[in-house]
Design an enzyme around this catalytic site. Structure first.
Site, short mmCIF file in Angstrom:
data_model
loop_
_atom_site.label_atom_id
_atom_site.label_comp_id
_atom_site.label_asym_id
_atom_site.label_seq_id
_atom_site.Cartn_x
_atom_site.Cartn_y
_atom_site.Cartn_z
N GLY A 135 126.55 44.40 89.94
CA GLY A 135 127.86 44.84 90.44
C GLY A 135 128.14 46.31 90.27
N ASN B 170 126.70 47.00 104.69
CA ASN B 170 125.78 46.75 103.58
C ASN B 170 125.21 48.08 103.10
OD1 ASN B 170 124.14 45.23 101.77
ND2 ASN B 170 122.42 45.37 103.19
N HIS C 255 121.62 49.46 101.18
CA HIS C 255 120.27 49.00 100.87
C HIS C 255 119.47 50.17 100.28
CE1 HIS C 255 116.82 46.39 101.13
NE2 HIS C 255 116.14 47.44 101.52
C1 GAR Z 1 121.64 47.77 95.02
O1 GAR Z 1 120.59 48.65 94.79
C2 GAR Z 1 121.73 47.44 96.49
O2 GAR Z 1 121.41 48.51 97.33
C3 GAR Z 1 120.74 46.32 96.62
O3 GAR Z 1 120.97 45.55 95.49
C4 GAR Z 1 121.36 46.40 94.41
C5 GAR Z 1 122.59 45.80 93.78
O4 GAR Z 1 122.94 46.50 92.61
N1 GAR Z 1 120.91 45.59 97.83
C6 GAR Z 1 119.91 45.09 98.53
O5 GAR Z 1 118.75 45.15 98.16
C7 GAR Z 1 120.30 44.40 99.82
N2 GAR Z 1 119.17 43.92 100.50
P1 GAR Z 1 124.38 46.32 92.00
O6 GAR Z 1 124.63 44.83 91.85
O7 GAR Z 1 124.32 47.02 90.67
O8 GAR Z 1 125.36 46.95 92.94
#
Ligand code: GAR
Length: 327
Positions: free
Chosen positions: A11, A105, A107
């Site tokens: 999060g 989103n 990524h």
């Molecule tokens: C982030 O790095 C986001 O970009 C990635 O998950 C992580 C979540 O971190 N998303 C993806 O890979 C989507 N395909 P967080 O929970 O600390 O925000």
């Protein structure tokens, strides 16, 4: 604007958005968090008195009941935008049908490179010299949809020598926590004032054979769009009616069967359309993927080429062109 955030994990991006909203950097409110499992992001929501909903797909044997529940819960929040922040799940097509170009989103790679999970490690292992972060509109495919913003990051030889993957992850997350709030701010506070859309996508029978290519998502987007709508058909504008012979782009020229080169006629028509956009500050164009007049992919149609020559494309204040196929 009302932002509903979806998360599955730590999060940290959710927190960055909440903090940006609390500091009034974002003039939007985070009105809820939706998770697909118990996760640390929920703690951040609790700390900030943000309502949380959990919808676990595995609790539903019947996929249609899962989708209906998901849509009902989302509807109750009345979101203007749905913000995916580490939500590791492909969204159902039904959700995108309801909220076309309203789901965003982030990524941690330069899409279309390294979609899916563990993208930072995948980039690291692949030996690429440049990676980065992408913010994009979401469709019902994995880490796909029109790209809103990308920031590049060099993987230096120095980084390669010393426990680099961790360093790279930290750098990527730092970028994410800056560009995600910034992109959301731009989207919500500088909305598109004009929508240009291929007429046939709106259901008008203006294709060469008298057919249309009505798009459900385009229709929904138009219904909710607050601004000027300009539907275009360069061929009609150029005086061709339906039915008409087919046209192909050959070596950059629009060649109509049995008629010959109609490039100049189409260019004049397109420039007339573009002159009607002169008062617009921020234009979203939803055009067909392939078409000799308003297609955006190879071979590119005459309208997109004229727009690129005349207007400031994809610089944030000009025209943002998306293909209907990417919605
Ligand atoms: C982030 O790095 C986001 O970009 C990635 O998950 C992580 C979540 O971190 N998303 C993806 O890979 C989507 N395909 P967080 O929970 O600390 O925000």
């Amino acid at each position: 604007m009302r932002l509903l955030v979806f998360a599955s994990g730590r999060g940290s991006n959710f927190e960055a958005i909440v903090e940006a909203s609390k500091k009034n950097y974002l003039h939007s409110q985070v009105i809820g968090l939706l998770c697909d499992k118990e996760c640390p992001a929920m703690e951040i929501a609790k700390k900030n008195s943000i309502p949380v909903s959990i919808i676990k797909p595995k609790d539903y044997q019947d996929k249609s009941i899962y989708i209906k529940t998901l849509l009902d819960v989302i509807k109750r929040y009345k979101p203007d935008y749905i913000i995916l922040a580490g939500y590791m799940r492909i969204l159902p097509a039904e959700l995108i049908d309801e909220y076309p170009l309203k789901v965003i989103n982030i990524h941690p790679s330069l899409l279309p490179q390294f979609p899916g999970k563990d993208s930072i490690a995948k980039a690291w292992d692949s030996g690429v010299k440049i990676t980065g972060v992408t913010v994009h509109y979401v469709n019902d495919r994995m880490d796909a949809g029109p790209i809103i913003a990308q920031e590049f990051l060099k993987i230096s030889d120095n980084m390669k020598k010393s426990s680099g993957l961790e360093k790279l992850e930290n750098k990527i997350h730092k970028i994410e926590h800056r560009i995600y709030p910034a992109s959301i701010k731009k989207l919500t506070e500088e909305p598109f004032d004009t929508l240009v859309v291929s007429k046939c996508l709106t259901g008008v029978n203006c294709r060469y054979d008298g057919g249309s290519k009505l798009s459900k998502r385009v229709k929904t987007f138009i219904k909710n769009f607050n601004g000027k709508i300009v539907d275009i058909c360069p061929e009609l504008e150029a005086g061709f009616d339906v039915p008409r012979p087919t046209t192909d782009i050959i070596n950059g020229k629009a060649m109509m069967k049995g008629v010959g080169d109609i490039t100049e006629k189409l260019e004049n028509a397109c420039n007339k359309i573009i002159s009607r956009l002169s008062g617009s500050k921020k234009i979203l164009a939803i055009l067909k993927e392939k078409s000799p007049s308003c297609g955006v992919r190879s071979p590119k149609g005459i309208f997109a080429s004229c727009v690129e020559k005349t207007l400031n494309v994809e610089k944030g204040s000009g025209v943002f062109i998306v293909s209907e196929e990417d919605l």
